[in-house]
Scaffold this motif. Structure first.
Motif, PDB file in Angstrom:
ATOM      1  N   LEU A  78       0.844  -1.190   0.000  1.00 24.76           N
ATOM      2  CA  LEU A  78       0.000   0.000   0.000  1.00 24.76           C
ATOM      3  C   LEU A  78       0.880   1.241   0.000  1.00 24.76           C
ATOM      4  N   SER A  79       0.787   2.006  -1.051  1.00 26.43           N
ATOM      5  CA  SER A  79       1.582   3.232  -1.175  1.00 26.43           C
ATOM      6  C   SER A  79       0.647   4.403  -1.446  1.00 26.43           C
ATOM      7  N   LEU A  80       0.620   5.350  -0.523  1.00 30.57           N
ATOM      8  CA  LEU A  80      -0.242   6.514  -0.666  1.00 30.57           C
ATOM      9  C   LEU A  80       0.540   7.693  -1.199  1.00 30.57           C
ATOM     10  N   ASP A  81      -0.109   8.465  -2.070  1.00 31.00           N
ATOM     11  CA  ASP A  81       0.488   9.682  -2.599  1.00 31.00           C
ATOM     12  C   ASP A  81       0.757  10.673  -1.463  1.00 31.00           C
ATOM     13  N   LYS A  82       1.765  11.503  -1.647  1.00 25.79           N
ATOM     14  CA  LYS A  82       2.120  12.477  -0.615  1.00 25.79           C
ATOM     15  C   LYS A  82       0.950  13.393  -0.285  1.00 25.79           C
ATOM     16  N   MET A  83       0.215  13.800  -1.295  1.00 22.99           N
ATOM     17  CA  MET A  83      -0.937  14.661  -1.062  1.00 22.99           C
ATOM     18  C   MET A  83      -2.006  13.944  -0.248  1.00 22.99           C
ATOM     19  N   LEU A  84      -2.251  12.682  -0.560  1.00 26.00           N
ATOM     20  CA  LEU A  84      -3.244  11.912   0.190  1.00 26.00           C
ATOM     21  C   LEU A  84      -2.823  11.736   1.647  1.00 26.00           C
ATOM     22  N   ARG A  85      -1.545  11.459   1.871  1.00 26.42           N
ATOM     23  CA  ARG A  85      -1.066  11.303   3.251  1.00 26.42           C
ATOM     24  C   ARG A  85      -1.259  12.592   4.035  1.00 26.42           C
ATOM     25  N   ALA A  86      -0.965  13.719   3.406  1.00 27.60           N
ATOM     26  CA  ALA A  86      -1.148  15.004   4.086  1.00 27.60           C
ATOM     27  C   ALA A  86      -2.619  15.247   4.394  1.00 27.60           C
ATOM     28  N   ILE A  87      -3.507  14.927   3.453  1.00 25.85           N
ATOM     29  CA  ILE A  87      -4.944  15.138   3.666  1.00 25.85           C
ATOM     30  C   ILE A  87      -5.451  14.278   4.814  1.00 25.85           C
ATOM     31  N   VAL A  88      -5.013  13.019   4.878  1.00 21.89           N
ATOM     32  CA  VAL A  88      -5.465  12.119   5.946  1.00 21.89           C
ATOM     33  C   VAL A  88      -5.030  12.642   7.319  1.00 21.89           C
ATOM     34  N   MET A  89      -3.766  13.022   7.453  1.00 19.30           N
ATOM     35  CA  MET A  89      -3.273  13.469   8.755  1.00 19.30           C
ATOM     36  C   MET A  89      -3.852  14.816   9.150  1.00 19.30           C
ATOM     37  N   ILE A  90      -4.012  15.721   8.195  1.00 15.38           N
ATOM     38  CA  ILE A  90      -4.617  17.020   8.516  1.00 15.38           C
ATOM     39  C   ILE A  90      -6.067  16.841   8.938  1.00 15.38           C
ATOM     40  N   THR A  91      -6.783  15.939   8.272  1.00 10.83           N
ATOM     41  CA  THR A  91      -8.174  15.668   8.654  1.00 10.83           C
ATOM     42  C   THR A  91      -8.265  15.184  10.097  1.00 10.83           C
TER      43      THR A  91
END
Length: 351
Positions: free
Chosen positions: A210-223
């Motif tokens: 499972l590899s998440l895009d950098k933008m997706l990782r940022a969105i998940v943690m900010i949420t």
């Protein structure tokens, strides 16, 4: 002169010169404006350069030629110029869904369905899906990224925050303890640290497949981060509801979830509208911290535009453009908050 004009003049006279303290503040403000506005006008208009190149600009006045030349970069950063209709469409889609969400008459199941569809459409547009020229997230930037991260994270964090607020007021010890620990841990952690977790630690915690895009990782943690702050605001609204509301709903035979959905939460959310809008404005400004993990938001794109060797050093003009964009969004949000609060309060008082 209309009937409202004398009342307006009376209000202004009372507010500006009604007391000695008001008079002193008004005079001091006028003196300050007399010292700052003429030099600002001279810099922005009289000595400004409106066309040409960097050599045409002088340091005595503003270089609006720089803004003309670099406006696309400020708004879209490194997104390919030939494909910038995509982020432009993303801005329009986000503006449309936010406008629809601002109108109480459109609140309902259709709007709830429209939100994930709009987010998916924006993501696919930015990626260049279904075309022969995909665009990596490293090339995204500017205003679309700022609005996308802000809207997606705030929309996703709100339902999580509602559950956390309800859990913190729950009589079930396990849920209450988890909610307290989660909220206090997140609120006690700087957002910069959360972004570093998204960038460095989260990839190591995920399975290799499972590899998440950098933008997706940022969105998940900010949420997850923003949900803790929103939860506390919602909890304040829940605490403001009299206990008689719970008792009346119970007497009518409503269960816990129906009581919360039909009786408690509508009243609580109406109470916390100013706090929610204040958080939304703060979160919008906090998106500038995305620069620490290499995501070019609006502010970072403006800073990079002034680092161009051909236009080196015009930071004042770049930051002024960004300030105007932020001010328009934040001022509009504050005025909408007042309008919505008055509308909902009037509806609640109507027999």
């Amino acid at each position: 002169m209309t009937a409202a004009s004398p009342r307006l003049l009376t209000t202004l006279r009372t507010g500006l010169f009604g007391t000695r303290a008001n008079t002193l503040v008004t005079v001091a403000t006028l003196l300050l404006l007399s010292q700052t506005l003429p030099p600002l006008f001279r810099w922005a208009v009289l000595d400004a350069t409106f066309s040409g190149n960097a050599t045409s600009c002088t340091r005595e006045g503003a270089c609006w030629a720089f803004v003309t030349a670099k406006l696309r970069f400020i708004l879209f950063a490194f997104y390919p110029p030939a494909l910038q209709w995509r982020p432009s469409l993303v801005i329009l889609l986000l503006a449309a869904i936010l406008t629809a969400s601002a109108l109480p008459r459109l609140w309902g199941r259709t709007l709830l369905i429209a939100w994930p569809l709009t987010i998916l459409a924006c993501w696919l547009l930015m990626q260049g899906a279904f075309t022969s020229t995909p665009v990596a997230s490293n090339q995204w930037g500017g205003l679309p990224v700022t609005l996308f991260v802000w809207a997606v994270c705030f929309a996703a964090a709100t339902p999580i925050a509602v559950l956390l607020a309800l859990a913190r007021r729950s009589t079930l010890g396990g849920f209450r303890t988890f909610s307290v620990l989660y909220i206090e841990l997140m609120r006690g952690t700087p957002m910069v640290a959360i972004l570093y977790v998204a960038m460095l630690i989260l990839p190591m915690a995920l399975p290799d497949a499972l590899s998440l895009d950098k933008m997706l990782r940022a969105i998940v943690m900010i949420t997850l981060f923003w949900a803790a702050y929103i939860a506390e605001v919602i909890r304040a609204g829940l605490q403001a509801i009299p206990s008689g509301q719970h008792e009346a709903a119970t007497a009518l035979g409503l269960g816990y979830w129906r009581t919360q959905r039909l009786v408690i939460l509508p009243q609580a959310l109406r109470i916390v509208i100013p706090g929610m809008v204040n958080l939304a404005i703060g979160f919008l400004l906090a998106t500038s911290l995305l620069a620490v993990i290499g995501i070019f938001d609006l502010l970072n794109a403006a800073r990079a535009s002034a680092a161009d060797p051909q236009w080196l050093g015009f930071y004042n003009e770049a930051y002024l453009v960004v300030a105007v964009v932020y001010f328009v969004i934040c001022f509009g949000a504050s005025r909408y908050s007042r309008w919505l609060e008055n509308k909902l309060t009037a509806g609640a008082r109507r027999p």
